[in-house]
Motif scaffolding. Structure first.
Motif, PDB file in Angstrom:
ATOM      1  N   GLU A   1      15.110  25.165 -77.390  1.00  0.00           N
ATOM      2  CA  GLU A   1      14.258  24.954 -78.376  1.00  0.00           C
ATOM      3  C   GLU A   1      13.064  25.589 -78.145  1.00  0.00           C
ATOM      4  O   GLU A   1      12.300  25.149 -77.273  1.00  0.00           O
ATOM      5  N   GLY A   2      12.170  26.032 -79.354  1.00  0.00           N
ATOM      6  CA  GLY A   2      10.939  26.239 -79.146  1.00  0.00           C
ATOM      7  C   GLY A   2      10.221  26.843 -80.255  1.00  0.00           C
ATOM      8  O   GLY A   2      10.876  26.897 -81.440  1.00  0.00           O
ATOM      9  N   ARG A   3       8.922  26.850 -80.069  1.00  0.00           N
ATOM     10  CA  ARG A   3       8.116  27.293 -81.229  1.00  0.00           C
ATOM     11  C   ARG A   3       7.104  28.535 -81.118  1.00  0.00           C
ATOM     12  O   ARG A   3       6.742  28.588 -80.144  1.00  0.00           O
ATOM     13  N   PHE A   4       7.010  29.155 -82.107  1.00  0.00           N
ATOM     14  CA  PHE A   4       6.564  30.722 -81.726  1.00  0.00           C
ATOM     15  C   PHE A   4       5.613  30.722 -83.042  1.00  0.00           C
ATOM     16  O   PHE A   4       5.989  30.806 -84.084  1.00  0.00           O
ATOM     17  N   GLU A   5       4.491  31.085 -82.441  1.00  0.00           N
ATOM     18  CA  GLU A   5       3.421  31.391 -83.701  1.00  0.00           C
ATOM     19  C   GLU A   5       2.873  32.893 -83.507  1.00  0.00           C
ATOM     20  O   GLU A   5       2.501  33.418 -82.457  1.00  0.00           O
ATOM     21  N   TYR A   6       3.240  33.652 -84.502  1.00  0.00           N
ATOM     22  CA  TYR A   6       3.093  35.209 -84.541  1.00  0.00           C
ATOM     23  C   TYR A   6       1.527  35.410 -84.862  1.00  0.00           C
ATOM     24  O   TYR A   6       0.828  34.689 -85.365  1.00  0.00           O
ATOM     25  N   SER A   7       1.233  36.525 -84.562  1.00  0.00           N
ATOM     26  CA  SER A   7      -0.179  37.065 -84.755  1.00  0.00           C
ATOM     27  C   SER A   7      -0.387  37.108 -86.016  1.00  0.00           C
ATOM     28  O   SER A   7      -1.622  37.208 -86.498  1.00  0.00           O
ATOM     29  N   ASN A   8       0.534  37.343 -87.014  1.00  0.00           N
ATOM     30  CA  ASN A   8       0.398  37.476 -88.539  1.00  0.00           C
ATOM     31  C   ASN A   8       0.170  35.959 -89.093  1.00  0.00           C
ATOM     32  O   ASN A   8      -0.080  35.984 -90.408  1.00  0.00           O
ATOM     33  N   GLY A   9       0.431  34.990 -88.440  1.00  0.00           N
ATOM     34  CA  GLY A   9       0.330  33.692 -88.962  1.00  0.00           C
ATOM     35  C   GLY A   9       1.702  32.782 -89.292  1.00  0.00           C
ATOM     36  O   GLY A   9       1.632  31.734 -89.572  1.00  0.00           O
ATOM     37  N   ASN A  10       2.892  33.744 -89.084  1.00  0.00           N
ATOM     38  CA  ASN A  10       3.956  33.245 -89.490  1.00  0.00           C
ATOM     39  C   ASN A  10       4.338  32.437 -88.285  1.00  0.00           C
ATOM     40  O   ASN A  10       4.113  32.627 -87.024  1.00  0.00           O
ATOM     41  N   VAL A  11       5.230  31.264 -88.548  1.00  0.00           N
ATOM     42  CA  VAL A  11       5.647  30.446 -87.380  1.00  0.00           C
ATOM     43  C   VAL A  11       7.144  30.107 -87.491  1.00  0.00           C
ATOM     44  O   VAL A  11       7.569  29.661 -88.615  1.00  0.00           O
ATOM     45  N   TYR A  12       7.469  30.109 -86.512  1.00  0.00           N
ATOM     46  CA  TYR A  12       9.048  29.864 -86.331  1.00  0.00           C
ATOM     47  C   TYR A  12       9.285  28.687 -85.517  1.00  0.00           C
ATOM     48  O   TYR A  12       8.825  28.629 -84.432  1.00  0.00           O
ATOM     49  N   THR A  13      10.045  27.723 -85.880  1.00  0.00           N
ATOM     50  CA  THR A  13      10.724  26.769 -84.910  1.00  0.00           C
ATOM     51  C   THR A  13      11.964  26.421 -85.200  1.00  0.00           C
ATOM     52  O   THR A  13      12.547  26.261 -85.900  1.00  0.00           O
ATOM     53  N   GLY A  14      12.587  26.577 -83.951  1.00  0.00           N
ATOM     54  CA  GLY A  14      14.052  26.388 -83.816  1.00  0.00           C
ATOM     55  C   GLY A  14      14.644  26.758 -82.502  1.00  0.00           C
ATOM     56  O   GLY A  14      13.977  26.657 -81.355  1.00  0.00           O
ATOM     57  N   GLN A  15      16.101  27.460 -82.588  1.00  0.00           N
ATOM     58  CA  GLN A  15      16.681  27.762 -81.155  1.00  0.00           C
ATOM     59  C   GLN A  15      16.473  29.204 -80.978  1.00  0.00           C
ATOM     60  O   GLN A  15      16.230  30.050 -81.729  1.00  0.00           O
ATOM     61  N   TRP A  16      16.432  29.367 -79.729  1.00  0.00           N
ATOM     62  CA  TRP A  16      16.224  30.703 -79.141  1.00  0.00           C
ATOM     63  C   TRP A  16      17.628  30.796 -77.801  1.00  0.00           C
ATOM     64  O   TRP A  16      17.814  30.343 -77.378  1.00  0.00           O
ATOM     65  N   GLN A  17      17.651  32.320 -77.883  1.00  0.00           N
ATOM     66  CA  GLN A  17      18.459  32.707 -76.753  1.00  0.00           C
ATOM     67  C   GLN A  17      18.201  34.140 -76.170  1.00  0.00           C
ATOM     68  O   GLN A  17      18.036  34.904 -76.938  1.00  0.00           O
ATOM     69  N   ALA A  18      17.872  34.269 -74.885  1.00  0.00           N
ATOM     70  CA  ALA A  18      17.329  35.499 -74.468  1.00  0.00           C
ATOM     71  C   ALA A  18      16.083  36.297 -75.221  1.00  0.00           C
ATOM     72  O   ALA A  18      16.223  37.454 -75.504  1.00  0.00           O
ATOM     73  N   ASN A  19      15.132  35.258 -75.578  1.00  0.00           N
ATOM     74  CA  ASN A  19      13.940  35.908 -76.223  1.00  0.00           C
ATOM     75  C   ASN A  19      14.227  36.324 -77.606  1.00  0.00           C
ATOM     76  O   ASN A  19      13.426  36.771 -78.362  1.00  0.00           O
ATOM     77  N   LYS A  20      15.468  35.602 -78.193  1.00  0.00           N
ATOM     78  CA  LYS A  20      15.618  36.039 -79.626  1.00  0.00           C
ATOM     79  C   LYS A  20      16.034  34.966 -80.501  1.00  0.00           C
ATOM     80  O   LYS A  20      16.503  34.011 -79.839  1.00  0.00           O
ATOM     81  N   LYS A  21      15.423  34.885 -81.816  1.00  0.00           N
ATOM     82  CA  LYS A  21      15.848  33.670 -82.592  1.00  0.00           C
ATOM     83  C   LYS A  21      17.272  33.762 -82.764  1.00  0.00           C
ATOM     84  O   LYS A  21      18.114  34.603 -83.097  1.00  0.00           O
ATOM     85  N   GLN A  22      17.981  32.677 -82.221  1.00  0.00           N
ATOM     86  CA  GLN A  22      19.431  32.659 -82.426  1.00  0.00           C
ATOM     87  C   GLN A  22      19.835  31.261 -82.523  1.00  0.00           C
ATOM     88  O   GLN A  22      19.576  30.239 -81.872  1.00  0.00           O
ATOM     89  N   GLY A  23      20.651  30.820 -83.517  1.00  0.00           N
ATOM     90  CA  GLY A  23      21.283  29.358 -83.832  1.00  0.00           C
ATOM     91  C   GLY A  23      20.536  29.009 -85.067  1.00  0.00           C
ATOM     92  O   GLY A  23      20.404  29.688 -86.110  1.00  0.00           O
TER      93      GLY A  23
END
Length: 222
Positions: free
Chosen positions: A71-93
């Protein structure tokens, strides 16, 4: 730092489990960013940690052997925000991505950084799609709700309504049993549809006069 729901309660429960490894101080990393969190015995980021990249992007969440995983939260340089599951550095789940520039939000399943599976996409104009996705495209069964209250429920191909489906007008009555090969995700104008029905009714009335009275009516039927 990012923490899963219920994590604090579990830590304070006093169940006799071994304490988690103490977080290391902030350290510089080779790409110019910084990381604060836990490491494994091999010195890789492992456990809970926060990584600030040179680009300004930030990942706050779980790590496994130096990669974003769990589980993790990623803030992108363009302001987009993803919150959820990750696997091997990719959004997965399962995860939620909010787009800053448009205000749109996707909440659903991901496969290798792409919307894939079941998910809901809320548009900034109030439209809402809930259904199946394949590699970032609406594909399969889905429902599209429009701001004027109309609803399309049926097949999607390549991001457009195509195949078998039902379109519901704001009154709730089905407009047609199928909606084949409709390319635009835009509801038809209610006034244009009403005018088309009126023209159809007028044409039927004119034909009835011609059969029964030997000619067409002299005034337009309304």
């Amino acid at each position: 730092m990012f923490r899963k729901k219920g994590a604090a309660a579990k830590e304070n429960a006093g169940d006799g489990a071994a304490p988690k490894k103490k977080a290391a101080p902030t350290v510089s990393v080779e790409d110019g960013g910084s990381y604060e969190g836990e490491f494994n015995d091999e010195g890789r980021r492992h456990g809970d940690g926060r990584m600030r990249f040179k680009s300004g992007e930030v990942y706050d969440g779980e790590w496994v052997d130096g990669q974003c995983e769990g589980e993790g939260r990623f803030e992108y340089s363009n302001g987009n925000v993803y919150t959820g599951q990750w696997q091997a550095n990719k959004k997965q789940g399962r995860g939620r991505l909010k787009y800053k520039s448009s205000g749109c939000v996707y909440d659903g399943e991901w496969v290798s950084n792409k919307k894939d599976g079941r998910g809901t996409y809320a548009f900034a104009n109030g439209s809402r799609y809930d259904g199946e996705w394949v590699e970032n495209v609406q594909e399969g069964k889905g429902q599209m709700r429009f701001p004027n209250g109309s609803i399309y429920d049926g097949d999607f191909t390549g991001g457009a309504r195509e195949g078998r489906g039902t379109y519901f007008w704001p009154s709730g009555a089905p407009a047609a049993p199928a909606c084949p090969a409709v390319r635009a995700l835009r509801p038809p104008s209610w006034s244009r549809a009403r005018q088309a029905l009126q023209r159809s009714a007028a044409s039927k009335t004119a034909r009835a006069w011609a059969r029964g009275c030997g000619g067409a009516p002299t005034a337009r039927t309304r």
